[in-house]
Design a protein around this motif. Structure first.
Motif: not given
Ligand code: SF4
Length: 225
Positions: A12, A2, A4-8
């Motif tokens: 936002t 996890n 870097f699972q959801k970097n974006v």
């Protein structure tokens, strides 16, 4: 797992603003307390709902972005949950360490006094005053615009820090051992000089570095002798 699972993220603050008018609220359990209760977290989640966004910030608060039309009601609900919503804009904003989670509260009363004296004062650009309760200064007071480090009924005062960017730099010691009985007046002097002599929108560190040979800084130092 996890990391870097959801970097974006899906939603936002920037993407929200493209779809309507949103207001960003800086929410925390208080100036000193850094512990949220589960109920307070639930309230923040409820207020952000499906439309808003939540993220943590480097200034000891959680940022909540919500539709501007809901902001007044949201602030009231957050305050009723015991949360502090920091004022925005070009004002004096206070920060403090957590006084070792309440184990080292010697400087807490004077911190509260200073908060009532200066928080929200209008200035040319936002000024962060950071109070740390002992010489460890583990909440990085020396990296804020005006850093106050408490020890034995007095404060060391640091000015000139560049808080961020490639040229970030700690402030330098401006005055040593300013007694607690004098610190409020001392701080007001430092703020009033900025109000009187700064250029429009000039950050505090630029103002200090540009003017530090001016006589008025010496006069402030001498006011505590
Ligand atoms: S600065 Fe000192 S009093 Fe404040 S949290 Fe760190 S160690 Fe504790």
């Amino acid at each position: 797992m996890n990391a870097f699972q959801k970097n974006v993220p899906d939603q936002t603050f920037e993407t929200l603003n493209r779809h309507g008018e949103f207001t960003r609220l800086a929410v925390s359990p208080g100036i000193i307390n850094k512990h949220y209760t589960p109920a307070q977290f639930q309230k923040i989640a409820e207020i952000a709902g499906e439309k808003g966004a939540i993220k943590y910030s480097a200034s000891y608060s959680i940022l909540v972005s919500i539709p501007t039309c809901d902001a007044t009601e949201a602030v009231q609900a957050l305050q009723e949950a015991g949360l502090y919503v920091a004022p925005s804009g070009s004002i004096i904003a206070m920060k403090a360490c957590d006084f070792c989670d309440g184990e080292k509260m010697e400087a807490a009363p004077i911190t509260e006094q200073l908060y009532h004296a200066i928080e929200g004062m209008k200035v040319p650009a936002r000024v962060r005053v950071n109070i740390n309760g002992c010489a460890s200064a583990c909440y990085n007071a020396v990296y804020d615009d005006i850093g106050l480090v408490y020890q034995q009924e007095s404060f060391d005062v640091y000015l000139g820090a560049v808080p961020m960017g490639a040229k970030a730099q700690a402030g330098t010691l401006f005055a040593k051992r300013v007694d607690v009985t004098q610190i409020e007046d001392f701080l007001l002097h430092l703020i009033n000089l900025y109000k009187e002599h700064a250029r429009p929108n000039e950050p505090y560190y630029k103002f200090y570095r540009r003017t530090k040979s001016a006589e008025y800084w010496e006069l402030v130092k001498n006011s505590i002798k």
